[in-house]
Design an enzyme around this catalytic site. Structure first.
Site, short mmCIF file in Angstrom:
data_model
loop_
_atom_site.label_atom_id
_atom_site.label_comp_id
_atom_site.label_asym_id
_atom_site.label_seq_id
_atom_site.Cartn_x
_atom_site.Cartn_y
_atom_site.Cartn_z
CG ASP A 172 -2.09 0.85 1.15
OD1 ASP A 172 -2.86 0.66 0.22
OD2 ASP A 172 -2.25 1.74 2.01
CG ASN A 180 -4.90 11.41 -4.74
OD1 ASN A 180 -4.15 11.66 -5.67
ND2 ASN A 180 -5.71 10.37 -4.73
CG HIS A 185 -7.72 13.45 -7.56
ND1 HIS A 185 -7.81 12.36 -6.74
CD2 HIS A 185 -8.50 14.41 -6.97
CE1 HIS A 185 -8.62 12.61 -5.73
NE2 HIS A 185 -9.04 13.86 -5.84
CG ASP A 189 -4.72 9.28 -11.85
OD1 ASP A 189 -5.07 8.65 -10.83
OD2 ASP A 189 -5.51 9.81 -12.64
CD GLU A 216 -4.66 3.97 -1.35
OE1 GLU A 216 -4.91 4.17 -0.16
OE2 GLU A 216 -5.52 4.06 -2.25
#
Length: 312
Positions: A172, A180, A185, A189, A216
């Protein structure tokens, strides 16, 4: 140059195998078996793209071989064409009812056999391509959760035959929501895509699988990997992500993006539940986070412990 398709020819008469091989070997890789039992062994090893299966064989006939093939999750999608001297409709209906995709009678017509084999292989390749799209994550190009579940199911079934090890890694990105919120965002990404590419480079063996498990979170399946080997892969993943040096000012673990990693290793046994490995690795991931993140935690699980996780 595209890979040549592999065809398994099954017939108790070697002369029939030689005839079919002569017809098909220019365009395809050929393997063969002379009995039903041998056919199952060769199919599990060679994983052919198509099987030409004789109906009338001593001991285990073609119908029973077809039934076993279709009952095996690893082999069920391989197209089967029956080859037989039988010409009655009842025999053909029985074969198709068991899952065969076509039927050719002997003595064979080389042109017809070539055409039918070519057509069925092309159809299988198109089905495989479509299936691949449904199990691929668009952002990272890795497999997705569906691919993970399918692969785990196949590998647990395969490795249970030899009581081999299976290791699963779950990781993770630490404090990703904060990332974020802080960077946006689009940057999130890009971060996920970079971690995915790094994971793909760290998982090197052909049989290994790396997937984006969701958001994630990522996962790896390492068939026949013992615990030490799996832990080495996990540490390599963590180190490679650190080396990316992606700034993360809101992380409590480091000033750059890091990952927490959980590793679970266990021996595969018949009837084992694939979700147990996910739960076991997820429990180790929880411990890695509890220890301050940017950590790798893992252990070997006994069969009893996996069953307890399955029942939980």
């Amino acid at each position: 140059m595209s890979k040549r398709a592999v065809i398994l020819i099954v017939d108790d008469k070697v002369s029939n195998i030689e005839i079919l091989s002569a017809v098909l070997e220019e365009d395809h890789e050929i393997c063969f078996a002379t009995s039903g039992e041998e056919a199952m062994t060769v199919a599990q090893t060679a994983m052919p793209d198509l099987i030409l299966l004789d109906v009338l064989m001593p001991d285990v006939d073609g119908y029973e071989v077809c039934r076993r093939l279709k009952a095996d999750p690893l082999l069920a999608d391989i197209p089967v064409i029956f080859t037989t001297a039988l010409g009655d409709q009842e025999a053909e209906v029985r074969g198709l009812g068991l899952g065969a995709i076509d039927y050719v009678t002997k003595p064979i017509s080389p042109v017809i056999v070539q055409a039918r084999v070519r057509n069925h292989i092309e159809m299988k390749q198109m089905r495989d391509q479509l299936a691949e799209l449904t199990v691929t994550d668009a952002l990272t190009g890795l497999g997705n959760r569906r691919r993970l579940e399918r692969t785990l199911s196949q590998e647990v079934a395969r490795l249970a035959r030899t009581a081999a090890d299976l290791s699963v890694i779950i990781l993770d990105i630490d404090f990703f929501k904060r990332f974020n919120d802080s960077y946006g965002h689009s940057a999130g990404d890009r971060c996920i895509a970079m971690v995915g590419a790094t994971l793909n480079r760290a998982v090197r063996r052909a049989a290994d699988l790396a997937v984006r498990y969701g958001g994630e979170e990522f996962a790896c399946v390492l068939p026949e990997a013992g615990h030490e080997e799996a832990m080495a892969v996990a540490h390599n993943i963590r180190d490679r992500v650190q080396a990316l040096g992606i700034p993360h000012s809101q992380s409590d673990a480091a000033p750059y993006v890091t990952v927490s990693v959980g590793v679970a290793t266990a021996i595969c046994t018949p009837g084992a539940d694939l979700s147990s490995w996910i739960r076991a690795a997820d429990a180790q991931l929880y411990l890695a986070k509890a220890a301050g993140r940017n950590n790798v935690v893992g252990r070997v699980f006994e069969d009893r412990e996996l069953k307890e996780l399955q029942a939980a």
